[in-house]
Design a protein around this motif. Structure first.
Motif, PDB file in Angstrom:
ATOM      1  N   TYR A   6       0.858  -1.188   0.000  1.00 33.00           N
ATOM      2  CA  TYR A   6       0.000   0.000   0.000  1.00 33.00           C
ATOM      3  C   TYR A   6       0.890   1.231   0.000  1.00 33.00           C
ATOM      4  N   ASP A   7       0.642   2.143  -0.930  1.00 26.79           N
ATOM      5  CA  ASP A   7       1.412   3.384  -1.015  1.00 26.79           C
ATOM      6  C   ASP A   7       0.610   4.496  -0.349  1.00 26.79           C
ATOM      7  N   GLU A   8       1.121   5.002   0.759  1.00 26.03           N
ATOM      8  CA  GLU A   8       0.410   6.046   1.502  1.00 26.03           C
ATOM      9  C   GLU A   8       0.431   7.394   0.787  1.00 26.03           C
ATOM     10  N   LYS A   9       1.393   7.617  -0.089  1.00 28.67           N
ATOM     11  CA  LYS A   9       1.486   8.892  -0.807  1.00 28.67           C
ATOM     12  C   LYS A   9       0.288   9.116  -1.733  1.00 28.67           C
ATOM     13  N   ASN A  10      -0.091   8.082  -2.475  1.00 28.31           N
ATOM     14  CA  ASN A  10      -1.197   8.248  -3.424  1.00 28.31           C
ATOM     15  C   ASN A  10      -2.450   7.481  -3.011  1.00 28.31           C
ATOM     16  N   GLY A  11      -2.383   6.692  -1.939  1.00 28.18           N
ATOM     17  CA  GLY A  11      -3.549   5.988  -1.438  1.00 28.18           C
ATOM     18  C   GLY A  11      -3.947   4.765  -2.241  1.00 28.18           C
ATOM     19  N   LEU A  12      -3.041   4.211  -3.030  1.00 31.13           N
ATOM     20  CA  LEU A  12      -3.351   3.042  -3.849  1.00 31.13           C
ATOM     21  C   LEU A  12      -2.659   1.803  -3.295  1.00 31.13           C
ATOM     22  N   SER A  13      -3.315   0.661  -3.478  1.00 27.71           N
ATOM     23  CA  SER A  13      -2.680  -0.605  -3.139  1.00 27.71           C
ATOM     24  C   SER A  13      -2.220  -1.266  -4.430  1.00 27.71           C
ATOM     25  N   TYR A  14      -1.163  -2.060  -4.319  1.00 32.10           N
ATOM     26  CA  TYR A  14      -0.550  -2.699  -5.479  1.00 32.10           C
ATOM     27  C   TYR A  14      -0.406  -4.194  -5.238  1.00 32.10           C
ATOM     28  N   THR A  15      -0.505  -4.962  -6.315  1.00 31.05           N
ATOM     29  CA  THR A  15      -0.335  -6.410  -6.259  1.00 31.05           C
ATOM     30  C   THR A  15       0.835  -6.795  -7.153  1.00 31.05           C
ATOM     31  N   LEU A  16       1.668  -7.709  -6.657  1.00 37.33           N
ATOM     32  CA  LEU A  16       2.825  -8.172  -7.420  1.00 37.33           C
ATOM     33  C   LEU A  16       2.373  -9.116  -8.516  1.00 37.33           C
ATOM     34  N   CYS A  17       2.677  -8.772  -9.765  1.00 41.21           N
ATOM     35  CA  CYS A  17       2.385  -9.615 -10.927  1.00 41.21           C
ATOM     36  C   CYS A  17       3.698  -9.816 -11.672  1.00 41.21           C
ATOM     37  N   GLY A  18       4.278 -10.996 -11.533  1.00 38.48           N
ATOM     38  CA  GLY A  18       5.588 -11.226 -12.140  1.00 38.48           C
ATOM     39  C   GLY A  18       6.635 -10.413 -11.405  1.00 38.48           C
ATOM     40  N   ASP A  19       7.310  -9.519 -12.125  1.00 40.65           N
ATOM     41  CA  ASP A  19       8.332  -8.665 -11.526  1.00 40.65           C
ATOM     42  C   ASP A  19       7.823  -7.260 -11.232  1.00 40.65           C
ATOM     43  N   TYR A  20       6.563  -6.988 -11.503  1.00 41.01           N
ATOM     44  CA  TYR A  20       6.042  -5.624 -11.397  1.00 41.01           C
ATOM     45  C   TYR A  20       4.877  -5.548 -10.418  1.00 41.01           C
ATOM     46  N   TYR A  21       4.772  -4.419  -9.769  1.00 32.42           N
ATOM     47  CA  TYR A  21       3.609  -4.131  -8.937  1.00 32.42           C
ATOM     48  C   TYR A  21       2.608  -3.349  -9.791  1.00 32.42           C
ATOM     49  N   LEU A  22       1.400  -3.888  -9.905  1.00 30.76           N
ATOM     50  CA  LEU A  22       0.341  -3.227 -10.667  1.00 30.76           C
ATOM     51  C   LEU A  22      -0.709  -2.696  -9.700  1.00 30.76           C
ATOM     52  N   PRO A  23      -1.230  -1.498  -9.964  1.00 26.52           N
ATOM     53  CA  PRO A  23      -2.231  -0.929  -9.047  1.00 26.52           C
ATOM     54  C   PRO A  23      -3.531  -1.738  -9.076  1.00 26.52           C
ATOM     55  N   ASP A  24      -4.162  -1.828  -7.923  1.00 23.95           N
ATOM     56  CA  ASP A  24      -5.457  -2.503  -7.808  1.00 23.95           C
ATOM     57  C   ASP A  24      -6.552  -1.467  -8.090  1.00 23.95           C
ATOM     58  N   LEU A  25      -6.902  -1.334  -9.353  1.00 25.35           N
ATOM     59  CA  LEU A  25      -7.923  -0.365  -9.752  1.00 25.35           C
ATOM     60  C   LEU A  25      -9.249  -1.082  -9.956  1.00 25.35           C
ATOM     61  N   VAL A  26     -10.318  -0.471  -9.473  1.00 26.30           N
ATOM     62  CA  VAL A  26     -11.646  -1.039  -9.615  1.00 26.30           C
ATOM     63  C   VAL A  26     -12.539   0.025 -10.239  1.00 26.30           C
ATOM     64  N   LEU A  27     -13.234  -0.351 -11.286  1.00 32.32           N
ATOM     65  CA  LEU A  27     -14.150   0.555 -11.964  1.00 32.32           C
ATOM     66  C   LEU A  27     -15.531   0.401 -11.349  1.00 32.32           C
ATOM     67  N   ASN A  28     -16.127   1.524 -10.957  1.00 29.73           N
ATOM     68  CA  ASN A  28     -17.487   1.480 -10.420  1.00 29.73           C
ATOM     69  C   ASN A  28     -18.454   1.120 -11.528  1.00 29.73           C
ATOM     70  N   GLU A  29     -19.244   0.116 -11.310  1.00 27.62           N
ATOM     71  CA  GLU A  29     -20.201  -0.346 -12.313  1.00 27.62           C
ATOM     72  C   GLU A  29     -21.587   0.214 -12.012  1.00 27.62           C
ATOM     73  N   GLU A  30     -21.671   1.520 -11.797  1.00 25.98           N
ATOM     74  CA  GLU A  30     -22.964   2.128 -11.504  1.00 25.98           C
ATOM     75  C   GLU A  30     -23.712   2.432 -12.795  1.00 25.98           C
ATOM     76  N   GLU A  31     -25.000   2.427 -12.687  1.00 22.45           N
ATOM     77  CA  GLU A  31     -25.869   2.685 -13.834  1.00 22.45           C
ATOM     78  C   GLU A  31     -25.802   4.171 -14.179  1.00 22.45           C
ATOM     79  N   PRO A  32     -25.506   4.529 -15.428  1.00 21.41           N
ATOM     80  CA  PRO A  32     -25.445   5.948 -15.787  1.00 21.41           C
ATOM     81  C   PRO A  32     -26.835   6.582 -15.691  1.00 21.41           C
TER      82      PRO A  32
END
Length: 124
Positions: A6-32
């Protein structure tokens, strides 16, 4: 190496995928909830302002932005239509006397008002 960080500077959590940390981004699936003008704005942003579109989408502010644009444009179109109808003397008397002429004039006024507002608000 840790699997999740978890990076406190930007408030994002990251997951290790291979050799890289990728951000855990979630798209809100709300009805427009936006209308015609919101959809036009969204399409314009996607095609002509992709960075702005992505920023709004990732920050979760896209729907609010599209709703605001939709309300603003709807109000502007109504105001312009009233002003143009008064200026061209399109009123209830004309509606009673010649309905088809009244419909043609009101359709023309609506198209003109929409064109003005679309170029000033949606397509910028």
């Amino acid at each position: 190496m840790e699997k999740h960080i978890y990076d406190e500077k930007n408030g994002l959590s990251y997951t290790l995928c291979g050799d890289y940390y990728l951000p855990d981004l979630v798209l809100n699936e709300e009805e427009p909830t936006y209308g015609k003008y919101g959809m036009l704005r969204k399409q314009f942003l996607k095609e002509h302002r992709p960075i702005r579109y992505q920023n709004l989408l990732l920050s979760g502010k896209l729907t609010a932005h599209l709703n605001q644009i939709d309300q603003e444009v709807t109000g502007q179109v109504e105001v312009l239509m009233k002003q143009m109808a008064e200026k061209q003397s399109v009123n209830e008397n004309l509606k009673r006397q010649d309905q088809m002429r009244w419909v043609r004039l009101m359709n023309n006024i609506k198209v003109c008002a929409e064109e003005i507002v679309l170029t000033e608000i949606i397509y910028v």
